[in-house]
Design a protein around this motif. Sequence first.
Motif, PDB file in Angstrom:
ATOM      1  N   HIS A 508       0.824  -1.221   0.000  1.00 60.43           N
ATOM      2  CA  HIS A 508       0.000   0.000   0.000  1.00 60.43           C
ATOM      3  C   HIS A 508       0.854   1.265   0.000  1.00 60.43           C
ATOM      4  N   TRP A 511       0.977   2.410  -3.683  1.00 60.49           N
ATOM      5  CA  TRP A 511      -0.268   2.680  -4.418  1.00 60.49           C
ATOM      6  C   TRP A 511      -1.245   3.356  -3.459  1.00 60.49           C
ATOM      7  N   ASP A 513      -4.526   5.824  -3.264  1.00 64.77           N
ATOM      8  CA  ASP A 513      -5.634   6.248  -4.132  1.00 64.77           C
ATOM      9  C   ASP A 513      -5.686   7.751  -4.374  1.00 64.77           C
ATOM     10  N   ASP A 514      -5.523   8.536  -3.315  1.00 66.28           N
ATOM     11  CA  ASP A 514      -5.710   9.983  -3.464  1.00 66.28           C
ATOM     12  C   ASP A 514      -4.424  10.721  -3.836  1.00 66.28           C
ATOM     13  N   ASP A 516      -1.924  10.830  -7.063  1.00 63.88           N
ATOM     14  CA  ASP A 516      -1.638  10.339  -8.416  1.00 63.88           C
ATOM     15  C   ASP A 516      -0.183   9.961  -8.596  1.00 63.88           C
ATOM     16  N   LYS A 519       1.501   5.654  -7.548  1.00 63.15           N
ATOM     17  CA  LYS A 519       0.782   4.493  -8.108  1.00 63.15           C
ATOM     18  C   LYS A 519       1.790   3.697  -8.928  1.00 63.15           C
ATOM     19  N   TYR A 564      -7.830  -6.595  -4.348  1.00 60.99           N
ATOM     20  CA  TYR A 564      -7.937  -5.160  -4.044  1.00 60.99           C
ATOM     21  C   TYR A 564      -7.255  -4.322  -5.124  1.00 60.99           C
ATOM     22  N   PHE A 565      -5.996  -4.643  -5.434  1.00 62.59           N
ATOM     23  CA  PHE A 565      -5.260  -3.846  -6.424  1.00 62.59           C
ATOM     24  C   PHE A 565      -5.784  -4.087  -7.850  1.00 62.59           C
ATOM     25  N   GLU A 567      -8.930  -4.456  -8.568  1.00 65.89           N
ATOM     26  CA  GLU A 567     -10.074  -3.545  -8.668  1.00 65.89           C
ATOM     27  C   GLU A 567      -9.641  -2.090  -8.807  1.00 65.89           C
ATOM     28  N   LYS A 568      -8.510  -1.728  -8.178  1.00 66.69           N
ATOM     29  CA  LYS A 568      -8.033  -0.347  -8.235  1.00 66.69           C
ATOM     30  C   LYS A 568      -7.417   0.016  -9.578  1.00 66.69           C
ATOM     31  N   ASN A 570      -4.642  -1.580 -11.066  1.00 69.27           N
ATOM     32  CA  ASN A 570      -3.212  -1.854 -11.208  1.00 69.27           C
ATOM     33  C   ASN A 570      -3.022  -2.871 -12.340  1.00 69.27           C
TER      34      ASN A 570
END
Length: 630
Positions: A508, A511, A513-514, A516, A519, A564-565, A567-568, A570
């Motif tokens: 984590h 990567w 989320d908030d 940019d 990632k 999880y990743f 879905e995000k 990656n």
Amino acid sequence: MVLSSSSDADTVMDAVDFVLQNFTEMNKLWVRMQHQGPGGVREKREKERSELQDLVGKNLHVLSQIEGVDLEMYKETVLPRVLEQVVNCKDDLAQYYLMDCIIQVFPDEYHLQTLETLLGACPQLQPTVDVKTVLSRLMDRLSNYAASSTDVLPEFLQVEAFSKLSNAIGKVIEAQLDMPAVGAITLYVSLLTFTLRVHPDRLDHVDQVLGACVKKLSNIPKLEDSRAMKQVVALLSAPLEKYNDIVTALTLSNYPRVMDHLDIGTNKLMAMVIIQSIMKNNSCISTADKVEVLFELIKGLIKDIDGADVDELDEEDFKEEQNSVARLIHMLYNDEPEEMLKIICIVRKHTMVGGPKRLPFTVSSLVFSALRLLRQLQGQEGDIVGEEASMTPNKIFQLLTQIIESLSAVPSPELALRLYLQCAEAANGCDIEHVAYEFFTQAFLLYEEEIADSKAQVTAIHLIIGTLQRMNVFGVENRDTLTHKATGYSARLLKKADQCRAVYACSHLFWVDDQDGIKDGERVLLCLKRALRIANAAQQMANVARGSGGPVSLFVEILNKYIYFFEKGNKQITSSAIQGLIELINTEMQSDSTNPDSVADAFLASTLRYIQFQKQKGGVMGEKFESIKL
């Protein structure tokens, strides 16, 4: 005796003279009976004397009921003659009884208007007379009289009741040199109760009573009488109960001087009473001066007083005391940052001498008070928090560093690490990169050099990872340095299972989320693959060691990270990778060497239901999951 309204003054006077004469003769007989008769008949004589006592008292009751005995006659005739007989009889039992009768049978208004005369007789009584009880009952009656109606309060001011009572108490204490400390202090408690009920707005009166008590206590080398100690506590508690506000008590200059005369245990007890009063009434101590006085009052809780051994204290009591002090620190607040900083510095001055057992309780509260001040500064205008200002975030961070460093004397590295990470987050909020980096550096040093317990290391590394994940102040170089250290520590934990979980948690860090700019799908995949290798090694070690299955649930946990990743978005995490991991888990679970694991089975079943749900939901996400075969 009741006279008709037509009776003239002479008739009233005759009646009064008759009753007074009867009172005098009966009292003389009563006193003489004490010394008459041989010892063998003493019991009979005492019974007769008790019966006569009631008759003597009834004379005073009759006097109070005679119609026509007004205040003037009482002042000029009745009281002086009764007091003359009381003083001259020289019998301690009779004097105590008769003074009590006078107080009980005549009206409160009469006592108030003849206060000086009545009080003047007290120092003339025999040294063995319990004058403190007499005066206490008088003050109780007057207090109740004052509380009965606001209309009578001007009378108290007019006759200067407090001044007269105070002078009389002083004379009685001087006259009775053998009066025990408990007697004198009881008188001051009654006087304080009186002034709090009659003149609650006169704080100077309250302070005067406390000052008189200090003077009396100063003549006693060491107050060891438990009854006297209880009375001192009652004296100190009275203003708190009356005003329901410790701030008022803090304005009394003699309040801390009285507390100095308490023994160690009672001092701490009184300090707890003060703190509980603040909590109960939600009092806000908002100035540095009052905080200084307050912490002088409760010093028995925040540092070792001479003769006290903290090691001998009951552990539960000690924790309760220190938790109370910690809660108190959170009650100290001022909207003005400059004043709040003064308050924090005063608290720091007092609490830093608390010793290694107390510091873990108080340092945390002090740190969070400083962090609250930091948020205050952030809400101020730019010219206030600029570098030229008298107080800046950088200066508060310096103070925070010094406060946390005090824990090195404990030592309490786990707590210090947590506080450094809290400060790092605060520096992140202030957008001060070098300060945030320094706090992380201190946290890493504690981890490397001070935290040796394996469980504590696991907790610490997850705290570091979680805090670092939320940071957005770091540039590329500093962030890379810190994430590299975190992943390195994760892979070196003692147990393989702990290593695995810490390493996949590090994914984590690459990567967010908030953000940019953070990632990095490739480094996320590297962390997850590394976690898989560790999980596989753990499985093999378990098989060798026990000849049975190992931690299959680790694979399911890693599968959830892959999902999880995935879905995000990656792109390094593919559906084929997830498919392969599911097949690996199924193979491990079906292996003969693996013991049934109901927890892992339930976890996997829940994960597969989630994938099925996403497939059925359709849309873009459904299409992504469609290629995964369950």
